[in-house]
Design an enzyme around this catalytic site. Structure first.
Site, short mmCIF file in Angstrom:
data_model
loop_
_atom_site.label_atom_id
_atom_site.label_comp_id
_atom_site.label_asym_id
_atom_site.label_seq_id
_atom_site.Cartn_x
_atom_site.Cartn_y
_atom_site.Cartn_z
N ALA A 210 -3.74 7.30 -5.34
CA ALA A 210 -2.41 6.87 -5.47
C ALA A 210 -2.47 5.25 -5.79
O ALA A 210 -2.73 4.49 -5.03
CB ALA A 210 -1.81 7.12 -4.14
N GLY B 54 0.91 -1.40 0.01
CA GLY B 54 -0.16 0.05 -0.28
C GLY B 54 0.75 1.42 0.06
O GLY B 54 2.02 1.13 -0.22
N ASN B 55 -0.02 2.28 0.22
CA ASN B 55 0.84 3.69 0.40
C ASN B 55 0.04 4.56 1.25
O ASN B 55 -0.90 4.19 2.01
CB ASN B 55 1.05 4.29 -1.00
CG ASN B 55 -0.35 4.57 -1.48
OD1 ASN B 55 -1.29 5.27 -1.04
ND2 ASN B 55 -0.54 3.85 -2.81
N ARG B 56 0.67 5.66 1.52
CA ARG B 56 0.51 6.58 2.79
C ARG B 56 -0.90 7.45 2.16
O ARG B 56 -1.18 8.42 2.82
CB ARG B 56 1.57 7.43 3.24
CG ARG B 56 2.39 6.25 4.00
CD ARG B 56 3.75 7.39 4.47
NE ARG B 56 4.45 6.39 5.06
CZ ARG B 56 6.05 6.63 5.43
NH1 ARG B 56 6.47 7.68 4.62
NH2 ARG B 56 6.80 5.76 5.87
N SER B 57 -1.35 7.40 1.06
CA SER B 57 -2.58 8.34 0.42
C SER B 57 -3.58 8.33 1.77
O SER B 57 -4.02 7.18 1.92
CB SER B 57 -3.07 8.15 -0.61
OG SER B 57 -3.82 8.98 -0.99
#
Length: 396
Positions: free
Chosen positions: A274, A205-208
């Site tokens: 994102a 995943g990512n931090r969006s």
């Protein structure tokens, strides 16, 4: 003509609101009034009933309301809610969701757009609690008109005075014009980060946070659009709006399928999500366990489908596609490369190296395929959303 419900609360500026009501009626709008009991210390309900030719709602428990549910009926009738003047107390009730009288109960039941004109002492205006409540309302799509600086009831000049009536009426009229800016248009907005599964437990995943995409969806709905909000993993509250359809899409493939399903009927696609660049070549069907003698774990990743390029290269001439370029280095070079290679009409470039994820503000640069580059000042994400949508609407 618009059906406007005016909420009059207990500030001394209430007497000036009578003139605004009269001017809005002259513009052809149909007006109903809701008053707090404190407001009646400054203006009588008889005055307002005579002005609008309709009873004022100030008591849910009066004899004439025994057999009806007046706050729900009025909430459903309303096309625009205008709080004029708005006290710090009523603003706090709106932010928290308190419904303890006719006015607060009715506005809580109202789904229509809300405009708020604060008027209060400068010390109350600048109190952190008031500013926090105003910030919350703005983030949830409520329009706030800043008070003017001038002579207050206390006898000195400061910020907190209700703006001039002509300015208030113009502000309302401008909002109603903007409200139709995207009328009958369908917009797809993507938000949040995608999740690419590794096994049944873990994912890439990512931090969006999803705040930018949600701000765009909320702003688009306020401008009259029907919105398809396709969201991945978000860490902020999703909007609850009859003009916003919420569509969950956890992985990049889920998001692509959801966009393809709705894109033919859409006028605009704004890709604020994102989307992961990589996914597992093969997702494990069981949790990958850590072994005692295993110092490393090797994962084989393959590229995900480039959603922006896939959709943009198949768009019709009457469709607009906007992409986002979130970069930590070489911002403009990467954004320009993305604009050229993806086939998008515009790219919103933002530097995410410095405290952007989850923040309520951002600084972005808009690149247009016609070669125009506009660097905007740092502002709230809802302000960025409104500014972007006005530009997009002008190109339709």
């Amino acid at each position: 003509m618009t059906r406007i419900t005016v909420y009059m609360t207990g500030g001394i500026a209430a007497y000036k609101a009578v003139e605004a009501i009269r001017d809005l009626e002259k513009k052809g709008h149909e007006i109903r009034i809701v008053m707090t009991k404190n407001a009646e210390h400054f203006v009588t309900s008889n005055t307002l009933a005579a002005l609008t030719k309709y009873p004022v709602l100030d008591d849910l428990w009066s004899k004439e309301n025994e057999a009806s549910i007046p706050h729900v009926h009025l909430a459903c009738w309303t096309e625009l809610a205008l709080v004029l003047p708005a006290t710090a107390n009523f603003i706090a009730k709106m932010a928290v969701g308190i419904a303890d009288d006719a006015a607060s109960t009715t506005i809580l039941a109202t789904a229509a757009p809300k405009l708020v004109v604060p008027a209060m002492n400068d010390q109350m205006w600048f109190n952190p609690a008031t500013q926090r409540n105003l910030s919350f309302l703005r983030k949830n799509g409520v329009q706030i008109m800043d008070p003017a600086t001038g002579m207050l009831a206390e006898g000195y000049a400061a910020k907190g005075r209700m703006p001039e009536i002509t300015d208030i009426v113009k502000w309302v009229e401008d909002f109603l014009k903007q409200k139709k800016l995207l009328q009958d248009k369908t917009i797809i907005v993507t938000a949040g980060g995608t999740e690419e599964p590794i096994d049944p437990v873990r994912f890439i995943g990512n931090r969006s946070s999803g705040k930018m995409g949600i701000a765009i969806a909320t702003a688009a709905a306020s401008l009259g659009a029907q919105v398809k909000l396709i969201y991945g993993n978000v860490t902020t509250t999703l909007p609850r709006n009859s003009k916003i359809d919420l569509i969950s899409a956890r992985s990049s493939e889920d998001m692509l399928q959801a966009i393809e399903k709705h894109f033919k009927q859409a006028n605009i696609l704004i890709m604020a999500a994102a989307v992961a660049d990589w996914r597992m070549q093969k997702v494990a069907d069981h949790k990958l366990k850590k072994q005692v003698q295993q110092p490393t774990l090797n994962l084989t990743l393959v590229k995900t489908t480039d959603i922006l390029a896939t959709i943009a290269h198949h768009k019709q001439e009457n469709q607009i596609v906007v992409g986002f370029a979130a970069e930590t280095n070489d911002l403009m070079q990467n954004a320009e490369k993305k604009l050229q290679s993806k086939g998008a009409d515009m790219i919103v470039a933002n530097d995410v190296s410095q405290n952007v994820f989850g923040n309520d503000q951002d600084q972005v640069t808009l690149l247009d395929k016609d070669g125009t580059i506009n660097r905007w000042a740092r502002m709230s994400k809802i302000e960025i959303a409104k500014k972007l949508l006005k530009i997009v609407a002008s190109k339709l």
